[in-house]
Design a protein around this motif. Sequence first.
Motif, short mmCIF file in Angstrom:
data_model
loop_
_atom_site.label_atom_id
_atom_site.label_comp_id
_atom_site.label_asym_id
_atom_site.label_seq_id
_atom_site.Cartn_x
_atom_site.Cartn_y
_atom_site.Cartn_z
N THR A 137 47.27 46.29 56.91
CA THR A 137 46.29 45.45 56.26
C THR A 137 46.77 45.04 54.87
OG1 THR A 137 44.54 46.69 57.39
CG2 THR A 137 43.87 45.24 55.60
N GLN A 138 46.85 43.74 54.64
CA GLN A 138 47.19 43.22 53.32
C GLN A 138 45.91 42.71 52.66
OE1 GLN A 138 49.64 39.72 53.33
NE2 GLN A 138 49.62 39.52 51.09
N VAL A 139 45.60 43.25 51.49
CA VAL A 139 44.43 42.80 50.74
C VAL A 139 44.80 41.48 50.06
CG1 VAL A 139 42.82 43.30 48.89
CG2 VAL A 139 43.56 45.12 50.43
N VAL A 140 44.10 40.41 50.40
CA VAL A 140 44.40 39.08 49.88
C VAL A 140 43.52 38.74 48.68
CG1 VAL A 140 44.49 36.61 50.43
CG2 VAL A 140 45.12 38.31 52.16
N ARG A 141 42.25 39.12 48.77
CA ARG A 141 41.31 38.75 47.71
C ARG A 141 40.15 39.74 47.70
NH1 ARG A 141 36.82 35.80 46.07
NH2 ARG A 141 37.21 34.15 44.51
N THR A 142 39.68 40.08 46.53
CA THR A 142 38.48 40.93 46.41
C THR A 142 37.49 40.23 45.48
OG1 THR A 142 39.41 42.18 44.55
CG2 THR A 142 39.76 43.07 46.77
N GLU A 143 36.22 40.51 45.73
CA GLU A 143 35.16 39.92 44.91
C GLU A 143 34.02 40.92 44.78
OE1 GLU A 143 32.29 35.94 44.71
OE2 GLU A 143 33.47 36.37 46.50
N GLN A 144 33.70 41.28 43.55
CA GLN A 144 32.59 42.19 43.30
C GLN A 144 31.28 41.45 43.53
OE1 GLN A 144 33.54 45.44 42.06
NE2 GLN A 144 31.46 46.07 42.65
N LEU A 145 30.50 41.92 44.50
CA LEU A 145 29.24 41.27 44.83
C LEU A 145 28.10 41.75 43.95
CD1 LEU A 145 29.49 41.33 48.73
CD2 LEU A 145 30.08 39.46 47.18
N ASP A 146 28.07 43.03 43.66
CA ASP A 146 27.10 43.62 42.75
C ASP A 146 27.65 44.96 42.29
OD1 ASP A 146 26.50 45.52 44.81
OD2 ASP A 146 25.00 44.16 45.65
N ALA A 147 26.82 45.80 41.73
CA ALA A 147 27.31 47.05 41.14
C ALA A 147 27.93 47.98 42.16
CB ALA A 147 26.16 47.75 40.42
N THR A 148 27.53 47.85 43.43
CA THR A 148 28.00 48.82 44.43
C THR A 148 28.73 48.18 45.61
OG1 THR A 148 25.88 48.75 45.60
CG2 THR A 148 26.14 50.41 43.87
N ARG A 149 28.78 46.86 45.69
CA ARG A 149 29.37 46.22 46.88
C ARG A 149 30.52 45.29 46.50
NH1 ARG A 149 26.31 42.81 50.12
NH2 ARG A 149 25.36 42.04 48.19
N MET A 150 31.50 45.24 47.39
CA MET A 150 32.66 44.38 47.17
C MET A 150 33.05 43.70 48.48
SD MET A 150 36.42 45.38 45.68
CE MET A 150 35.79 45.62 44.02
N ALA A 151 33.33 42.39 48.41
CA ALA A 151 33.84 41.64 49.56
C ALA A 151 35.37 41.63 49.48
CB ALA A 151 33.30 40.22 49.56
N VAL A 152 36.01 41.87 50.61
CA VAL A 152 37.47 41.96 50.64
C VAL A 152 38.00 41.07 51.76
CG1 VAL A 152 39.47 43.49 50.81
CG2 VAL A 152 37.32 44.36 49.87
N ASP A 153 38.82 40.08 51.40
CA ASP A 153 39.53 39.27 52.39
C ASP A 153 40.87 39.92 52.65
OD1 ASP A 153 38.06 36.51 52.83
OD2 ASP A 153 37.86 36.98 50.69
#
Length: 465
Positions: free
Chosen positions: A411-427
């Motif tokens: 798995t190659q992590v391409v992009r991450t985005e903090q959605l809120d204090a406890t959640r993160m979206a990871v492409d």
Amino acid sequence: ARLWVGGATAVRAEGGGIIQEGLARHLANSFVEKHFGGETAEAERLRQRDAFAAVAKRDAPLALTTPLDAAYHTEVSNKGAMVWRLIERALGREAFMETLRAQLQSKAVDGGGLTLASLREAFALRGGEPVKNLLQFGLDQPSELDLVIGLPQQRGGEWVVALRNLGGLDVSTSVVALTESGERLKAEIVVPARNFGEAAFKTSAKLKRVEVDAEKLYPQLDYANDFAPRSNSSEEPLGEATRLYVRQDYARAETLMRDLLAFAPHAEEARVLLARSLLAQGKAEQAEKEFRAALDMRAPTPATQAWANVGLGEINLQRGQAAQAARHFDEAVRAGGEYAAMLAARAGRIKAEAAAKTAPAPDDSARAFIAQLDKAILSGRKGDIDAMLVQGELTAFAKGVVGSQPEVWQTQVVRTEQLDATRMAVDVALKVKRLGREEAGPAGLILTRVGGAWKLAGVEFFEVR
């Protein structure tokens, strides 16, 4: 609307879905029309009609359908809303609302629940035999109405159109004609049950297209024969254009959508598909105009917002405007549209940010977690995998991974985005080999912090093929 219908007094089980789902949806449509305009309500009713059309030929009488029926929710909410709209049209808005309010108040006073039987009795008493017949047509029998329109024929100084009513209800409806110059003409007509009718237009201009039941008031078995001339396809224009688009016949899809928009200018899905067809043909300026027109509608749906921004992002990329493209793709992601739009938006955002050199650096803690998850998956031990997941979530994902026992899982992590204090979206981009077959593709993961550590909470998409 549902709170008002279902909360002002109890709704008893007999026919409750037709009240809580169908009547509530009709009232919600009226609210949309009042506050956002007729064009927005028209577009919403078009979507509801399309949903009903998918089950029209296998539905049960509304008064007898239950949640055990496969088409229950589609039928009671969408067809139900159409039936209540017919009743309101027959009674008039004021009389309809007065009768409904009186029923709600009387049931609240006597402590009983509002039932379909009591409501239809009140409407029939107020509207007499015509409303009683409409209620029987809409509630007590499966869908069997079908209106058919023929090709316009010139007769003297006017154009006439033959109509046929294959159902058992006299239909009071409108026929709309479009001339070659773009003028819209309208005729009101009653087509008797299981009989023929004729609409006449006093014009010498040639009619390009005609449509019966232009407001789509009536639940019908087949809406594709409401138009003339028709193509060789049995599908409605939107469905046929979608099929043509998938087959990359973009020019014919464009023609169909232009014709449909001439009749229904606020049909969002048609405008978006027209824009996408134009873009696929290299007509970027025309496509941009249509995408922006879709976004300028008073209350565009999430799917419309997503696809329009995806299209504008693609146009920006073609023009070398990577930063603007990234903003449009980001808007598309945040719109939360349908699955295909979300995939296009996520892929486009990554490409545009890379071109603009604005791609955010992936979060190191997320990278470390994904590396641990890869090891757990390769171990094949269910306990190791479960320890990486939010308890009770993604059980099917875990079983699938353990059952296939991958030989390779990178798995190659391409992009991450903090959605809120406890959640993160990871492409991520995945390379997998399982059961001797190599696969690759993107995936979208949702991580959440549990006890200070990341856990996998969701898989938004998984396009590993």
